[in-house]
Design a protein around this motif. Structure first.
Motif, PDB file in Angstrom:
ATOM      1  N   TRP A 152       3.981  12.941   1.475  1.00 21.21           N
ATOM      2  CA  TRP A 152       3.479  12.513   2.784  1.00 21.21           C
ATOM      3  C   TRP A 152       1.998  12.865   2.953  1.00 21.21           C
ATOM      4  CZ3 TRP A 152       4.733   9.573   6.861  1.00 21.21           C
ATOM      5  CH2 TRP A 152       4.201   9.862   8.114  1.00 21.21           C
ATOM      6  N   MET A 153       1.608  14.033   2.476  1.00 27.14           N
ATOM      7  CA  MET A 153       0.242  14.531   2.674  1.00 27.14           C
ATOM      8  C   MET A 153      -0.656  14.349   1.448  1.00 27.14           C
ATOM      9  SD  MET A 153       0.270  15.480   5.780  1.00 27.14           S
ATOM     10  CE  MET A 153      -1.322  16.282   5.831  1.00 27.14           C
ATOM     11  N   ARG A 154      -0.151  13.768   0.356  1.00 28.36           N
ATOM     12  CA  ARG A 154      -0.965  13.621  -0.866  1.00 28.36           C
ATOM     13  C   ARG A 154      -2.199  12.788  -0.560  1.00 28.36           C
ATOM     14  NH1 ARG A 154       2.214  10.783  -4.568  1.00 28.36           N
ATOM     15  NH2 ARG A 154       3.300  12.718  -4.974  1.00 28.36           N
ATOM     16  N   TYR A 155      -3.345  13.378  -0.807  1.00 29.01           N
ATOM     17  CA  TYR A 155      -4.638  12.751  -0.549  1.00 29.01           C
ATOM     18  C   TYR A 155      -5.020  11.885  -1.740  1.00 29.01           C
ATOM     19  CZ  TYR A 155      -9.573  12.455   0.805  1.00 29.01           C
ATOM     20  OH  TYR A 155     -10.818  12.019   1.179  1.00 29.01           O
ATOM     21  N   ARG A 156      -5.236  10.603  -1.474  1.00 32.65           N
ATOM     22  CA  ARG A 156      -5.631   9.668  -2.531  1.00 32.65           C
ATOM     23  C   ARG A 156      -7.032   9.150  -2.202  1.00 32.65           C
ATOM     24  NH1 ARG A 156      -1.188   7.082  -5.370  1.00 32.65           N
ATOM     25  NH2 ARG A 156      -2.910   6.268  -6.590  1.00 32.65           N
ATOM     26  N   ASN A 157      -7.928   9.216  -3.165  1.00 32.14           N
ATOM     27  CA  ASN A 157      -9.246   8.630  -2.957  1.00 32.14           C
ATOM     28  C   ASN A 157      -9.612   7.672  -4.093  1.00 32.14           C
ATOM     29  OD1 ASN A 157      -9.819  10.366  -5.013  1.00 32.14           O
ATOM     30  ND2 ASN A 157     -11.281  11.624  -3.876  1.00 32.14           N
ATOM     31  N   ASP A 158      -8.618   7.276  -4.860  1.00 31.80           N
ATOM     32  CA  ASP A 158      -8.813   6.365  -5.981  1.00 31.80           C
ATOM     33  C   ASP A 158      -8.442   4.932  -5.588  1.00 31.80           C
ATOM     34  OD1 ASP A 158      -6.143   7.109  -5.666  1.00 31.80           O
ATOM     35  OD2 ASP A 158      -5.687   6.952  -7.805  1.00 31.80           O
ATOM     36  N   THR A 159      -8.837   4.529  -4.405  1.00 29.35           N
ATOM     37  CA  THR A 159      -8.459   3.229  -3.877  1.00 29.35           C
ATOM     38  C   THR A 159      -9.648   2.564  -3.201  1.00 29.35           C
ATOM     39  OG1 THR A 159      -7.111   2.130  -2.204  1.00 29.35           O
ATOM     40  CG2 THR A 159      -7.575   4.433  -1.842  1.00 29.35           C
ATOM     41  N   TRP A 188      -1.461   8.663   6.858  1.00 29.67           N
ATOM     42  CA  TRP A 188      -2.488   7.750   7.348  1.00 29.67           C
ATOM     43  C   TRP A 188      -1.963   6.317   7.354  1.00 29.67           C
ATOM     44  CZ3 TRP A 188      -5.056   3.600   5.164  1.00 29.67           C
ATOM     45  CH2 TRP A 188      -6.201   3.156   5.844  1.00 29.67           C
ATOM     46  N   ILE A 189      -1.229   5.927   6.309  1.00 30.87           N
ATOM     47  CA  ILE A 189      -0.655   4.583   6.241  1.00 30.87           C
ATOM     48  C   ILE A 189       0.330   4.376   7.386  1.00 30.87           C
ATOM     49  CG2 ILE A 189       0.796   3.018   4.869  1.00 30.87           C
ATOM     50  CD1 ILE A 189      -0.410   4.417   2.341  1.00 30.87           C
ATOM     51  N   ALA A 190       1.196   5.352   7.643  1.00 32.24           N
ATOM     52  CA  ALA A 190       2.172   5.244   8.738  1.00 32.24           C
ATOM     53  C   ALA A 190       1.454   5.123  10.080  1.00 32.24           C
ATOM     54  CB  ALA A 190       3.106   6.442   8.726  1.00 32.24           C
ATOM     55  N   TRP A 217      -9.371   1.124  -0.545  1.00 34.93           N
ATOM     56  CA  TRP A 217      -9.083   1.269   0.877  1.00 34.93           C
ATOM     57  C   TRP A 217      -9.732   2.516   1.451  1.00 34.93           C
ATOM     58  CZ3 TRP A 217      -6.544  -2.629   3.257  1.00 34.93           C
ATOM     59  CH2 TRP A 217      -5.913  -3.563   2.426  1.00 34.93           C
ATOM     60  N   GLY A 218     -10.360   3.309   0.603  1.00 37.02           N
ATOM     61  CA  GLY A 218     -10.928   4.576   1.040  1.00 37.02           C
ATOM     62  C   GLY A 218      -9.877   5.662   0.926  1.00 37.02           C
ATOM     63  N   PRO A 219     -10.220   6.874   1.322  1.00 37.53           N
ATOM     64  CA  PRO A 219      -9.255   7.966   1.220  1.00 37.53           C
ATOM     65  C   PRO A 219      -8.058   7.704   2.136  1.00 37.53           C
ATOM     66  CG  PRO A 219     -11.368   8.744   2.089  1.00 37.53           C
ATOM     67  CD  PRO A 219     -11.490   7.282   1.866  1.00 37.53           C
ATOM     68  N   LEU A 260       0.834  -1.203   0.000  1.00 33.07           N
ATOM     69  CA  LEU A 260       0.000   0.000   0.000  1.00 33.07           C
ATOM     70  C   LEU A 260       0.869   1.253   0.000  1.00 33.07           C
ATOM     71  CD1 LEU A 260      -2.943   0.989   0.086  1.00 33.07           C
ATOM     72  CD2 LEU A 260      -2.803   0.895   2.589  1.00 33.07           C
ATOM     73  N   LEU A 261       1.926   1.238   0.775  1.00 31.84           N
ATOM     74  CA  LEU A 261       2.850   2.374   0.810  1.00 31.84           C
ATOM     75  C   LEU A 261       3.552   2.546  -0.538  1.00 31.84           C
ATOM     76  CD1 LEU A 261       4.212   4.608   2.426  1.00 31.84           C
ATOM     77  CD2 LEU A 261       5.822   2.889   3.287  1.00 31.84           C
TER      78      LEU A 261
END
Length: 178
Positions: free
Chosen positions: A119-126, A135-137, A128-130, A62-63
């Motif tokens: 580090w802060m890039r917001y992804r919502n194309d997953t 958030w992963i860390a 797993w949700g946004p 995921l990372l």
């Protein structure tokens, strides 16, 4: 500056919890590693093995996916599939700990090399949700803490049981053996 500081502090905590997990299982013998207070609960070995499996099958992929555009989105995870198909009850604890440390080193290298934007890039194309790398860390840290807590509770049970005095026998054993 604040984002970089938080990332550095969280990375240090990830390193520390990994060291704490290694410390918690160090010196644990096989019987202790497989002790369960009840059939439906997990042993220290299962906690540790599941933690490694999640790091290997979910968190690190995921990372990678969140930081490298051409990486594939990680597959869904099933604890039942892990336990039925990938769990190896006889695998030495030291081997599992070594894998967790290796995976953690790779995760920490990714965190260390990224900038604040990544580090802060917001992804919502997953599926797993946004999410963000932050958030992963935080998820990785929280999951490690949860399993460390479970392993420490089992360690307490095992350590207390080893100190329990033997039963008192009045009048000797039947057959005259002592």
């Amino acid at each position: 500056m604040q984002t970089a500081t938080y990332r550095a502090e969280l990375s240090a905590r990830l390193r520390q919890v990994t060291d704490d997990i290694a410390w918690a299982v160090r010196g644990t013998i096989e019987d202790q590693a497989h002790y369960k207070p009840a059939d439906y609960e997990w042993s220290m070995h299962e906690h540790l093995s599941h933690l490694r499996d999640m790091e290997q099958e979910v968190y690190l992929p995921l990372l990678r996916w969140a930081t490298v555009p051409e990486m594939l989105d990680p597959l869904d995870y099933s604890r039942r599939d892990w336990h039925n198909f990938r769990y190896k009850p006889m695998e030495p604890l030291a081997s599992i700990v070594g894998d967790i440390q290796r995976i953690r080193d790779e995760e920490l290298a990714i965190f260390r090399d990224m900038n604040d934007v990544t580090w802060m890039r917001y992804r919502n194309d997953t599926r797993w949700g946004p999410l963000t790398c932050q958030w992963i860390a935080e998820l990785i840290y929280r999951h490690a803490l949860d399993h460390l807590q479970g392993m420490m509770a089992l360690k307490q049970d095992v350590n207390l049981a080893t100190l329990q005095p033997p039963p008192i026998v009045v009048g000797g054993y039947i057959g005259g053996r002592t």
